[in-house]
Design a protein around this motif. Structure first.
Motif, PDB file in Angstrom:
ATOM      1  N   SER A 243       0.824  -1.210   0.000  1.00 26.22           N
ATOM      2  CA  SER A 243       0.000   0.000   0.000  1.00 26.22           C
ATOM      3  C   SER A 243       0.860   1.263   0.000  1.00 26.22           C
ATOM      4  CB  SER A 243      -0.929   0.000   1.217  1.00 26.22           C
ATOM      5  OG  SER A 243      -1.822  -1.102   1.179  1.00 26.22           O
ATOM      6  N   ALA A 244       1.917   1.263   0.818  1.00 31.43           N
ATOM      7  CA  ALA A 244       2.797   2.428   0.872  1.00 31.43           C
ATOM      8  C   ALA A 244       3.528   2.617  -0.450  1.00 31.43           C
ATOM      9  CB  ALA A 244       3.790   2.278   2.018  1.00 31.43           C
ATOM     10  N   GLU A 245       3.964   1.538  -1.066  1.00 30.42           N
ATOM     11  CA  GLU A 245       4.669   1.624  -2.343  1.00 30.42           C
ATOM     12  C   GLU A 245       3.764   2.223  -3.421  1.00 30.42           C
ATOM     13  OE1 GLU A 245       7.426   1.346  -5.367  1.00 30.42           O
ATOM     14  OE2 GLU A 245       7.733   1.132  -3.209  1.00 30.42           O
ATOM     15  N   SER A 250       8.293   6.764  -3.850  1.00 33.46           N
ATOM     16  CA  SER A 250       9.744   6.890  -3.753  1.00 33.46           C
ATOM     17  C   SER A 250      10.118   7.361  -2.351  1.00 33.46           C
ATOM     18  CB  SER A 250      10.274   7.878  -4.801  1.00 33.46           C
ATOM     19  OG  SER A 250       9.698   9.154  -4.626  1.00 33.46           O
ATOM     20  N   LEU A 251      11.386   7.163  -1.987  1.00 33.73           N
ATOM     21  CA  LEU A 251      11.836   7.473  -0.634  1.00 33.73           C
ATOM     22  C   LEU A 251      11.736   8.962  -0.313  1.00 33.73           C
ATOM     23  CD1 LEU A 251      14.984   5.148  -0.338  1.00 33.73           C
ATOM     24  CD2 LEU A 251      12.723   4.840   0.701  1.00 33.73           C
ATOM     25  N   ASP A 252      11.986   9.823  -1.292  1.00 36.99           N
ATOM     26  CA  ASP A 252      11.953  11.258  -1.006  1.00 36.99           C
ATOM     27  C   ASP A 252      10.557  11.731  -0.617  1.00 36.99           C
ATOM     28  OD1 ASP A 252      11.566  10.626  -3.914  1.00 36.99           O
ATOM     29  OD2 ASP A 252      10.956  12.731  -3.946  1.00 36.99           O
ATOM     30  N   ARG A 253       9.516  10.982  -1.010  1.00 37.05           N
ATOM     31  CA  ARG A 253       8.154  11.368  -0.661  1.00 37.05           C
ATOM     32  C   ARG A 253       7.783  10.964   0.761  1.00 37.05           C
ATOM     33  NH1 ARG A 253       5.683   9.365  -6.454  1.00 37.05           N
ATOM     34  NH2 ARG A 253       6.155  11.266  -7.631  1.00 37.05           N
ATOM     35  N   LEU A 254       8.675  10.273   1.451  1.00 35.62           N
ATOM     36  CA  LEU A 254       8.413   9.932   2.848  1.00 35.62           C
ATOM     37  C   LEU A 254       8.427  11.159   3.748  1.00 35.62           C
ATOM     38  CD1 LEU A 254      10.447   6.615   3.299  1.00 35.62           C
ATOM     39  CD2 LEU A 254       7.962   6.871   3.306  1.00 35.62           C
ATOM     40  N   LEU A 255       8.961  12.258   3.246  1.00 34.31           N
ATOM     41  CA  LEU A 255       8.989  13.487   4.042  1.00 34.31           C
ATOM     42  C   LEU A 255       7.709  14.303   3.900  1.00 34.31           C
ATOM     43  CD1 LEU A 255      12.688  14.589   3.398  1.00 34.31           C
ATOM     44  CD2 LEU A 255      11.744  13.300   5.321  1.00 34.31           C
ATOM     45  N   THR A 256       6.786  13.851   3.062  1.00 33.21           N
ATOM     46  CA  THR A 256       5.475  14.487   2.963  1.00 33.21           C
ATOM     47  C   THR A 256       4.636  14.098   4.179  1.00 33.21           C
ATOM     48  OG1 THR A 256       4.554  12.626   1.736  1.00 33.21           O
ATOM     49  CG2 THR A 256       5.606  14.381   0.452  1.00 33.21           C
ATOM     50  N   PRO A 257       3.552  14.837   4.461  1.00 32.60           N
ATOM     51  CA  PRO A 257       2.688  14.448   5.597  1.00 32.60           C
ATOM     52  C   PRO A 257       2.226  13.003   5.524  1.00 32.60           C
ATOM     53  CG  PRO A 257       2.105  16.639   4.847  1.00 32.60           C
ATOM     54  CD  PRO A 257       3.118  16.119   3.864  1.00 32.60           C
ATOM     55  N   TYR A 258       1.853  12.538   4.332  1.00 31.51           N
ATOM     56  CA  TYR A 258       1.424  11.148   4.184  1.00 31.51           C
ATOM     57  C   TYR A 258       2.580  10.208   4.514  1.00 31.51           C
ATOM     58  CZ  TYR A 258      -0.941   7.056   2.226  1.00 31.51           C
ATOM     59  OH  TYR A 258      -1.529   5.823   2.065  1.00 31.51           O
ATOM     60  N   GLY A 259       3.771  10.532   4.016  1.00 24.50           N
ATOM     61  CA  GLY A 259       4.927   9.683   4.266  1.00 24.50           C
ATOM     62  C   GLY A 259       5.306   9.627   5.734  1.00 24.50           C
ATOM     63  N   VAL A 260       5.218  10.754   6.426  1.00 28.39           N
ATOM     64  CA  VAL A 260       5.541  10.767   7.857  1.00 28.39           C
ATOM     65  C   VAL A 260       4.565   9.895   8.636  1.00 28.39           C
ATOM     66  CG1 VAL A 260       5.662  12.221   9.912  1.00 28.39           C
ATOM     67  CG2 VAL A 260       6.673  13.019   7.762  1.00 28.39           C
ATOM     68  N   ALA A 321      -4.030  13.262   1.740  1.00 27.94           N
ATOM     69  CA  ALA A 321      -3.684  13.226   0.318  1.00 27.94           C
ATOM     70  C   ALA A 321      -2.376  12.473   0.122  1.00 27.94           C
ATOM     71  CB  ALA A 321      -3.565  14.650  -0.220  1.00 27.94           C
ATOM     72  N   THR A 322      -2.340  11.598  -0.871  1.00 30.58           N
ATOM     73  CA  THR A 322      -1.142  10.810  -1.146  1.00 30.58           C
ATOM     74  C   THR A 322      -0.202  11.581  -2.065  1.00 30.58           C
ATOM     75  OG1 THR A 322      -2.174   9.745  -3.060  1.00 30.58           O
ATOM     76  CG2 THR A 322      -2.451   8.672  -0.922  1.00 30.58           C
ATOM     77  N   PRO A 323       1.107  11.331  -1.955  1.00 27.05           N
ATOM     78  CA  PRO A 323       2.051  12.003  -2.852  1.00 27.05           C
ATOM     79  C   PRO A 323       1.877  11.598  -4.307  1.00 27.05           C
ATOM     80  CG  PRO A 323       3.179  11.092  -0.926  1.00 27.05           C
ATOM     81  CD  PRO A 323       1.793  10.549  -0.914  1.00 27.05           C
ATOM     82  N   VAL A 324       1.414  10.348  -4.539  1.00 25.15           N
ATOM     83  CA  VAL A 324       1.180   9.881  -5.899  1.00 25.15           C
ATOM     84  C   VAL A 324      -0.244  10.228  -6.287  1.00 25.15           C
ATOM     85  CG1 VAL A 324       1.070   7.861  -7.407  1.00 25.15           C
ATOM     86  CG2 VAL A 324       2.836   8.008  -5.642  1.00 25.15           C
ATOM     87  N   PRO A 325      -0.464  10.978  -7.369  1.00 21.67           N
ATOM     88  CA  PRO A 325      -1.830  11.338  -7.757  1.00 21.67           C
ATOM     89  C   PRO A 325      -2.655  10.102  -8.094  1.00 21.67           C
ATOM     90  CG  PRO A 325      -0.194  12.235  -9.299  1.00 21.67           C
ATOM     91  CD  PRO A 325       0.555  11.497  -8.251  1.00 21.67           C
ATOM     92  N   GLU A 326      -3.960  10.171  -7.782  1.00 26.54           N
ATOM     93  CA  GLU A 326      -4.841   9.030  -7.990  1.00 26.54           C
ATOM     94  C   GLU A 326      -5.902   9.302  -9.045  1.00 26.54           C
ATOM     95  OE1 GLU A 326      -6.503   8.060  -4.230  1.00 26.54           O
ATOM     96  OE2 GLU A 326      -4.582   7.634  -3.312  1.00 26.54           O
TER      97      GLU A 326
END
Length: 649
Positions: A243-245, A250-260, A321-326
């Motif tokens: 689900s996270a993938e 990508s790893l850099d998107r882990l710093l977004t609110p969703y990634g945190v 909101a996810t970093p990857v657009p849906e």
């Protein structure tokens, strides 16, 4: 104290984690246009969290009742009362979630006028989101009644299955409904919420049963729960990663609110995994020695706290909101509109091994299947029993073939090419069952799984019950198995089932299960080594095989010579610039059903002939040994009878 404090801590921490997660991730931020109001913005995720917790309470209680608790003790009835209470709460919270979802979608305010009721009714019966929550509410109400009414252990299996079904509509909500790779997202979400429910709900029920379990019973129940929890941990971790993938990318998107928020949930999961390891290595051993009960319940309380964190953050993630657009691309191709995924590149011999579309459900099934089979063999070896090596090899090969069919190029192209779909069908229904049946999994399980003597049912007891049940006996009948195998072709391809299995992911998974079960029953009737109530004599097995395969060949020839396209609005509307035309590809699929399908037939015929020869050899040796023991008494008596008949003449 733990009976109240533990569950209360779970709910309290989950609530705090949810509110913090919503604020941090922006899930409850007021919209500039069409804002539904703070009641809906906060009420909807809170109701969703309560849905998750109540479904976990229901499923966890039922699983413990089926596999760990004694039906003649108060613990059993109390667990079912907890399941009923959880289902009742699920009914109410699912209804509330559906109502709040309506307010959220329409941005309207609650009203008692007829127009509001009319629009709400249309939402519940016509809109997929409303239908999902309506179905969940109705199923939960049915589970509530059944949990109160049913106390038979066998019948509770069907109640538990119905409780699991209530999760299916929920699995298609949230980010799974719009993500790229919709099928993978729905599968991962369903696995995640199911195994999290068993894990979380089982622990809550364990805390609620603290007064009903003395030290000896507590050791047994915790040991069994710990084994189930380990499987749940693996499934939850794997599905969470998928689900996270899909949503982070990508790893850099882990710093977004969703990634945190994902990282916080991962940290809670790691802590829970460490606590589970503590169970298996230390706490259960101390409990068995008569010590550490107070420490054990403190650890349970701590585990519930971290489960509360994970539960609250999980719901907050669904509103973030996810970093990857849906969103669907504005210029979507016909294939994207139909399947939700871009049209793959042309299928060539070069990408037979490089094209993959991973299905987590079957990865877990195959992985656990290989692990538990080998674990059973190792257990037999450790106690000095033997197990044929070739059976282990056949099982592993069958599982690897199943893994390849459900995740490899066939899973990539079966939506677009009927011929590839038919190739997968032939392997699932005819080739894989031959390997699995020849491995004797039921025999291995009955020999390797420990027999329970405390009145509960473990894996061995449930397998024996299934094998000797009326349904199991009926399905294992060779004539019934052959009839199911043959008629499934017509029932599947010439009814709406084919459309459902092709266009709907749930239908696709059902199709795989159906083909495997029907093929397994047919192969078991012909060459199975596991015990069954009745086996046909070998000559009749060959006749049954030939008759069934003649029907199979006729089906293939019908497709080869047919000019009408099955699912023309699907296979004929993909807009493929490569490959055969849709009708030519369907005719090629008929050729696969007729030609490639005969290879497993030949294998089955050879195996039946070999088993027949071995059976005759064994019978000859048995007669020779009997003759040696009795000094040919049967032959001597036969000769004397002939002499008497000759004398009478």
């Amino acid at each position: 104290m733990i009976r109240v404090a533990g569950p209360a801590a779970l709910v309290g921490v989950a609530f705090v984690a949810l509110i913090v997660g919503l604020e941090y991730g922006g899930g409850a931020t007021a919209l500039l246009l069409s804002d539904p109001g703070p009641l809906v913005r906060f009420g909807l995720p809170i109701a969703t969290m309560l849905v998750n917790l109540s479904s976990a309470l229901t499923i966890g209680a039922l699983v413990l009742a089926l596999f760990a608790l004694r039906s003649d003790r108060p613990e059993f009835n109390r667990a079912l009362d907890v399941a009923a209470a959880g289902a009742a709460l699920l009914t109410v919270t699912a209804a509330a979630t559906g109502f709040l979802s309506f307010l959220n979608v329409t941005s309207s305010s609650a009203s008692l006028d007829s127009k509001f009721g009319e629009i709400l009714g249309q939402f519940l019966v016509s809109v997929p989101l409303g239908q999902a929550w309506l179905v969940t509410t109705l199923l939960a109400a049915a589970v509530t009644v059944l949990c109160f009414a049913v106390r038979n252990l066998t019948a509770l299996v069907f109640v538990a299955v119905l409780a699991v079904v209530t999760l299916l509509p929920m699995a298609q909500q949230g980010h799974a409904a719009g993500a790229d790779g919709h099928d993978a997202a729905v599968t991962a979400l369903f696995i995640h919420i199911l195994f999290a429910a068993v894990w979380l709900g089982g622990l809550v029920v364990l805390a609620l049963l603290s007064k009903q379990l003395d030290n000896a019973r507590l050791v047994d129940v915790v040991t069994r729960y710990s084994s189930v929890a380990l499987v749940c941990f693996i499934a939850v971790a794997a599905s969470g990663y998928v689900s996270a993938e899909l949503r982070v990318g990508s790893l850099d998107r882990l710093l977004t609110p969703y990634g945190v928020l994902v990282l916080i949930k991962v940290a809670a999961l790691i802590v829970l995994g460490l606590i589970g390891a503590m169970y298996r290595r230390m706490l259960i051993r101390r409990l068995a020695d008569g010590a550490g009960r107070r420490t054990f319940w403190k650890v349970v309380a701590a585990e519930l706290v971290f489960m509360g964190v994970a539960s609250g953050v999980a719901v907050a993630l669904a509103r973030t909101a996810t970093p990857v657009p849906e969103t669907v691309p504005p210029e979507a191709t016909p294939a994207q509109i139909l399947t939700g995924s871009p049209l793959p590149v042309e299928l060539t011999y070069g990408n037979f091994l490089s094209a993959w579309n991973f299905d987590l459900l079957w990865i877990l099934i195959c992985g656990f299947g290989i692990f538990f089979y080998i674990a059973g063999v190792v257990r037999l070896k450790r106690r000095g029993d033997s197990w044929p090596l070739h059976r282990t090899i056949l099982w592993v090969l069958g599982m690897l073939m199943l893994l390849f069919v459900t995740n490899g190029f066939m899973n990539v192209y079966e939506k677009y090419l009927f011929s590839i779909h038919m190739l997968g069908h032939m392997i699932l229904a005819m080739m894989i069952p031959i390997l699995l049946v020849s491995a004797g999994p039921v025999t291995l399980a009955l020999r390797a799984i420990h027999k329970r003597t405390d009145g509960t049912r473990g894996g061995r007891e449930w397998i024996l019950l299934a094998v000797h049940s009326k349904i199991g006996t009926f399905l294992a009948n060779p004539i019934v198995a052959a009839a199911l195998f043959a008629t499934s072709l017509l029932t599947f391809y010439y009814t709406p089932l084919f459309r459902w299995a092709t266009t709907d992911h749930l239908g696709h998974e059902w199709m795989i299960v159906h083909f495997l079960i029907v093929g397994y029953l047919f192969a078991q009737a012909l060459i199975g080594v596991d015990p069954v109530p009745y086996k046909l004599p070998y000559p009749f097995r060959l006749l049954l095989l030939l008759a069934t395969m003649a029907f199979h060949a006729f089906f293939g020839l019908t497709l080869m010579t047919g000019s009408g396209l099955l699912l023309a609005d699907w296979y004929g509307s993909m807009g493929r610039p490569w490959g055969l035309s849709a009708i030519a590809d369907q005719q090629a699929g008929g050729g696969i059903a007729w030609s490639i399908g005969e290879i497993p037939t030949l294998i089955l015929a050879i195996v039946v002939a070999i088993q027949w020869g071995r059976s005759d050899t064994k019978e000859t040796k048995r007669l020779d040994r009997n003759a040696d023991r009795t000094n040919d008494a049967e032959l001597t008596e036969y000769n004397r009878m002939l002499e008497r008949l000759g004398t009478r003449r």
